[in-house]
Write a protein that holds these residues in place. Structure first.
Motif, PDB file in Angstrom:
ATOM      1  N   GLN A 124     -10.387  -1.837 -25.157  1.00  0.00           N
ATOM      2  CA  GLN A 124     -10.403  -0.706 -24.283  1.00  0.00           C
ATOM      3  C   GLN A 124     -10.734   0.473 -25.036  1.00  0.00           C
ATOM      4  O   GLN A 124     -11.637   1.233 -24.406  1.00  0.00           O
ATOM      5  N   SER A 125     -10.587   0.507 -26.329  1.00  0.00           N
ATOM      6  CA  SER A 125     -10.954   1.851 -27.154  1.00  0.00           C
ATOM      7  C   SER A 125     -12.556   1.780 -27.191  1.00  0.00           C
ATOM      8  O   SER A 125     -12.990   2.706 -27.196  1.00  0.00           O
ATOM      9  N   LEU A 126     -12.868   0.419 -27.509  1.00  0.00           N
ATOM     10  CA  LEU A 126     -14.597   0.577 -27.443  1.00  0.00           C
ATOM     11  C   LEU A 126     -15.058   0.836 -26.049  1.00  0.00           C
ATOM     12  O   LEU A 126     -16.268   1.507 -25.820  1.00  0.00           O
ATOM     13  N   LEU A 127     -14.485   0.465 -24.887  1.00  0.00           N
ATOM     14  CA  LEU A 127     -15.071   0.998 -23.714  1.00  0.00           C
ATOM     15  C   LEU A 127     -14.911   2.161 -23.550  1.00  0.00           C
ATOM     16  O   LEU A 127     -16.038   2.857 -23.002  1.00  0.00           O
ATOM     17  N   ASN A 128     -13.811   2.961 -23.886  1.00  0.00           N
ATOM     18  CA  ASN A 128     -13.451   4.183 -23.797  1.00  0.00           C
ATOM     19  C   ASN A 128     -14.537   4.944 -24.431  1.00  0.00           C
ATOM     20  O   ASN A 128     -14.873   6.137 -23.841  1.00  0.00           O
ATOM     21  N   LYS A 129     -15.017   4.335 -25.809  1.00  0.00           N
ATOM     22  CA  LYS A 129     -15.947   5.083 -26.510  1.00  0.00           C
ATOM     23  C   LYS A 129     -17.419   5.196 -25.779  1.00  0.00           C
ATOM     24  O   LYS A 129     -18.066   6.237 -26.052  1.00  0.00           O
ATOM     25  N   ALA A 130     -17.532   4.165 -25.097  1.00  0.00           N
ATOM     26  CA  ALA A 130     -18.912   3.884 -24.457  1.00  0.00           C
ATOM     27  C   ALA A 130     -19.071   4.830 -23.294  1.00  0.00           C
ATOM     28  O   ALA A 130     -20.006   5.360 -22.686  1.00  0.00           O
ATOM     29  N   ILE A 487      -7.626  -6.123 -13.103  1.00  0.00           N
ATOM     30  CA  ILE A 487      -8.183  -5.427 -12.037  1.00  0.00           C
ATOM     31  C   ILE A 487      -7.163  -4.223 -11.496  1.00  0.00           C
ATOM     32  O   ILE A 487      -6.091  -4.489 -11.587  1.00  0.00           O
ATOM     33  N   HIS A 488      -7.564  -3.000 -11.445  1.00  0.00           N
ATOM     34  CA  HIS A 488      -6.652  -2.200 -11.001  1.00  0.00           C
ATOM     35  C   HIS A 488      -7.078  -1.268  -9.773  1.00  0.00           C
ATOM     36  O   HIS A 488      -6.274  -0.421  -9.164  1.00  0.00           O
ATOM     37  N   MET A 517     -12.067  -2.218 -13.440  1.00  0.00           N
ATOM     38  CA  MET A 517     -11.235  -3.314 -14.185  1.00  0.00           C
ATOM     39  C   MET A 517     -10.835  -2.440 -15.666  1.00  0.00           C
ATOM     40  O   MET A 517     -11.601  -1.488 -15.901  1.00  0.00           O
ATOM     41  N   SER A 518     -10.023  -2.839 -16.078  1.00  0.00           N
ATOM     42  CA  SER A 518      -9.744  -2.591 -17.714  1.00  0.00           C
ATOM     43  C   SER A 518      -9.342  -3.657 -18.687  1.00  0.00           C
ATOM     44  O   SER A 518      -9.340  -5.030 -18.130  1.00  0.00           O
TER      45      SER A 518
END
Length: 821
Positions: A124-130, A487-488, A517-518
């Motif tokens: 998730q942190s890599l996704l947040n960074k993108a 899924i959220h 999604m997360s």
């Protein structure tokens, strides 16, 4: 009609049913995110940063498939301020996931199932960074030209998470398979060892279930909570003075008469009718009556069914009475002076009538409901249409329609709303009846039989498609994903019955869905992840069926690989759905800011974390080169625009479409396609069913691309404009429009004459081909400089500056300023 390849597997059985009601995915609560952008940015309190993982151990088949070496074009750096001709020659194609060739070949088709990111970040942190949103777009009941159908006494599913066996599972040996979602090892049932296609034994990996990412099962009895329901259709008609005056009743009754034998169903199909003004009128159509019998209930405070057993009748047995009623209905109310409209009580009556069986309610409404429960008052201030920065009344005025929709959903009843009106009808409130019951909304502003013939044609064509298209009853859909993903939030028309189960009393082939999604657990040890959507429904012939779609995507651990797999159109459509929600829960200005920030944040991340050499300009990877253009297009779209006079119902309907339409149709509404058509040739043409379809190149949406000596066609999804330049080639005017000169172009021309010229045939073939690609009927407006619709045409020129909105170049400068901070 779609062809189905029917694969027989011994005893007929069934699919995704009641046994599918055990929850698998957790954590599907609505996630509240920081106001800056529409999805969770870095440091979002809902997604605490996670330690970044080391490099993934790729298998030999996946190593060497680094996306940078495979798709350098996706990461080619584009300076948006310098490269202005960014549009591709043809349609924008989705990126291809970087998978081994054998898996890629059988992956789910992107028109049915696609992800905003075709390479899934490890954490998730890599996704947040993108700073890119992660979500899925789904068109689960799409009309397909080929659909493998499996009849088997054993539907093979994972014993732990209930995933259906699919092409992305692993066979450890002939007797054991490993689930691609939860990784449990399962036994292969004995029946599955036999392959009925090759008639061979001992090759379970060659079964159709393991060779097709999309297929349909005919389901056994354990997938039924009750015997499959018949097709049940209830038509509910506004017959107040306002409604009769529009002339819509003639069209509905005529369309039903013409298509009555094409309604999906079997020998059990039932039909019924309710009409309403200040009272509710039922129709006894019982076999044996010489003519339909009208029964009036005037006590709208306490609705009851006068003869419960004869109001819904078997269509085959009572067809003549039904046809008599349809022929006489328009005349019955021709001289009515009733101006009131009791829609709420009529819907309550419809619910009572259908609650025993389930079915489809089709409601035709022409004004603001004025009597009984659900009555509404006008909330629109016309003076605020253009000036207000924040638009009021985007949320419902009453919870009556939502509550009734949830009651309907519980009884397998869906309500479709046809709104035909020239006045404000409060679609924000009325639309809830369809949204939460998995129905659809159709909207025809300024509908009138005499004054708006183009609108009538559009209504007729839409109605024919609506009455005859495929339909699924009493459906549920569950979306599963690999362990570690969750899924959220869901987008579309449905009721969420449990964390991952959508209740769909009706499902139709034109409905789209999206999910956000997360990444809840690091995907460090995984080379790929999978997503599976299973739709269990009853066909109109009374068969219980399960349609299953499975998609596999690689897992990556570098930002450059995430960016290289970004699907710009899927990202735009998901952001549009999220922005609709933000407009309603927060404010329109909040949603607009969040969309702009989405493009700023992702390009900032690309600049700071992916680019090794810093250069001047506004830099984007080639795969996201259209992202700022699409965001600007959304800001100028009816749903989100400000400073331009926009009727409240028009705005709300645009929002409904963004949430409900599948991606292919939404993108044309966001960013129309412009073509020059006065010089069409057969060069590069398509050959479709022995017709030659010209393929002109797509032009930028700017007035500078128009030339006065040309003719330009703009496809905006639900409407097509043909703009004729003042000095247009006389050959085009005579050979295509059949007119002597520019001055002869009428101000309200809506069709192309059938002329026996090559130019006419090419132009009509092109327009016809565009229309065939969508399930609704776009009106054609031929316009010239003096046409009243010229303003609407020019509003779609999204690269140009208006009084209230930036030009594309100015918008890029604004983004550059923010990215460079």
């Amino acid at each position: 009609m779609p062809t189905e390849s029917l694969i027989g597997y011994g005893a007929p059985v069934c699919v995704d049913s009641g046994s599918d009601q055990d929850g698998y995915l957790q954590g599907c609560t609505q996630v509240k995110c920081c106001p800056r952008s529409l999805y969770s940015p870095v440091n979002c309190p809902n997604f605490p940063p996670q330690p970044s993982a080391g490099p993934a151990q790729l298998s030999p088949s996946l190593s060497g498939l680094s996306l940078q070496s495979q798709t350098p074009e996706a990461l080619r750096v584009v300076n948006l301020l310098q490269e202005r001709n960014l549009l591709p020659l043809g349609p924008v194609t989705p990126p291809t996931p970087c998978l081994p060739q054998d898996l890629q070949k059988i992956n789910c088709h992107p028109e049915v199932f696609r992800s905003t990111l075709t390479s899934i970040p490890q954490t998730q942190s890599l996704l947040n960074k993108a700073k890119l949103p992660l979500g899925l777009l789904l068109h689960p009941f799409k009309d397909l030209s080929q659909l493998p159908v499996v009849t088997s006494s054993t539907i093979v599913r994972c014993r732990s998470c209930r995933t259906y066996i699919n092409p992305f599972v692993t066979f450890l040996d002939q007797r054991r398979w490993k689930c691609n979602l939860c990784y449990r090892v399962n036994d292969v049932p004995e029946e599955f060892m036999y392959n009925p296609v090759s008639r061979s034994y001992g090759e379970p990996h060659k079964r159709p279930e393991v060779q097709n990412a999309t297929l349909e099962f005919i389901a056994p009895s354990e997938y039924m909570l009750r015997p499959p329901q018949p097709a049940v259709y209830l038509i509910v008609l506004d017959v107040s003075h306002n409604a009769v005056e529009t002339g819509y009743l003639d069209v509905v009754c005529q369309s039903l008469l013409e298509n009555i034998n094409a309604l999906p169903g079997d020998s059990r199909t039932k039909i019924g009718f309710i009409t309403f003004d200040s009272t509710i009128h039922f129709y006894n159509l019982q076999e044996g009556l010489s003519q339909p019998q009208m029964l009036i209930v005037s006590d709208i405070e306490d609705i009851f069914l006068p003869t419960p057993d004869s109001l819904l009748v078997n269509l085959n047995e009572c067809k003549e009475l039904v046809q008599d009623l349809l022929r006489s209905l328009p005349q019955m109310f021709g001289k009515t002076m009733e101006t009131q409209c009791a829609l709420g009580p009529a819907l309550q009556a419809a619910f009572k009538l259908l609650s025993a069986t389930g079915g489809r309610v089709s409601v035709f409404q022409t004004q603001l409901p004025s009597l009984g429960v659900g009555a509404l008052k006008s909330r629109e201030d016309p003076n605020q249409r253009a000036s207000a920065k924040d638009i009021q009344h985007l949320s419902p005025a009453t919870d009556f329609y939502k509550k009734l929709a949830l009651d309907c959903s519980g009884q397998q009843v869906a309500v479709d709303l046809f709104l035909l009106s020239s006045q404000y009808c409060d679609l924000a409130s009325l639309g809830c009846i369809s949204r939460y019951s998995a129905g659809s909304v159709y909207y025809y502003p300024s509908y009138h039989q005499q004054h708006n013939p183009a609108g009538v044609e559009c209504f007729q064509k839409d109605l024919k498609r609506y009455l005859t298209r495929k339909i699924g009853f009493e459906a549920v859909m569950r979306i599963r994903c690999s362990k570690g993903l969750s899924i959220h939030t869901f987008h579309g028309n449905f009721f969420v019955r449990s964390t991952d189960l959508l209740s769909l009393p009706n499902v139709n082939p034109d409905a789209g869905f999206a999910v956000q999604m997360s990444i809840e657990e690091n995907l460090v040890d995984m080379q790929s992840v999978s997503f599976q959507a299973a739709l269990l429904y009853t066909s109109s012939k009374g068969e219980r069926r399960i349609r299953v779609h499975t998609m596999c995507l690689p897992v990556v651990n570098s930002l450059s690989d995430i960016f290289a797999g970004a699907d710009v159109q899927a990202i735009t459509c998901l952001l549009a759905s999220m922005a609709v929600d933000r407009s309603v829960t927060a404010s329109l200005s909040d949603a607009r800011d969040a969309m702009t920030n989405a493009s700023i944040d992702s390009l900032t991340s690309f600049r700071t974390s992916v680019l090794t050499i810093q250069q001047p300009g506004l830099l984007a990877p080639a795969c996201l080169r259209l992202f700022p253009l699409y965001i600007l297009a959304l800001l100028k779209q009816k749903a989100f625009r400000t400073g331009t006079s926009t009727r409240l119902d028009d705005r709300v309907y645009a929002m409904c479409q963004l949430k409900y339409q599948p991606l292919a149709y939404v993108m044309l509404m966001i960013h129309p396609a412009l073509y020059r058509v006065d010089d069409l040739t057969d060069e590069g043409a398509l050959n479709v069913s022995e017709r030659t379809i010209p393929q002109p190149r797509v032009q930028q949406l700017s007035v500078e691309k128009l030339s006065r000596d040309g003719a330009f066609l703009m496809d905006a999804g639900s409407v097509i404009y043909l703009w004729i330049g003042r000095n247009c080639n006389p050959n085009f005017l005579t050979q295509v429009l059949g007119l002597p000169n520019y001055a002869a172009v009428p101000l309200n021309m809506n069709m192309l004459p059938e002329l026996d010229t090559a130019e006419s045939q090419r132009t009509r073939a092109f327009v016809g081909w565009l229309r065939e690609q969508r399930p609704f009927f776009p009106i054609l407006h031929v316009i010239r400089d003096e046409s009243p619709l010229k303003a609407s045409f020019l509003q779609n020129m999204i690269e140009d500056r208006t009084e209230s909105a930036l030009s594309y170049y100015e918008f890029l400068l604004h983004i550059q300023q923010q990215v460079s901070k």
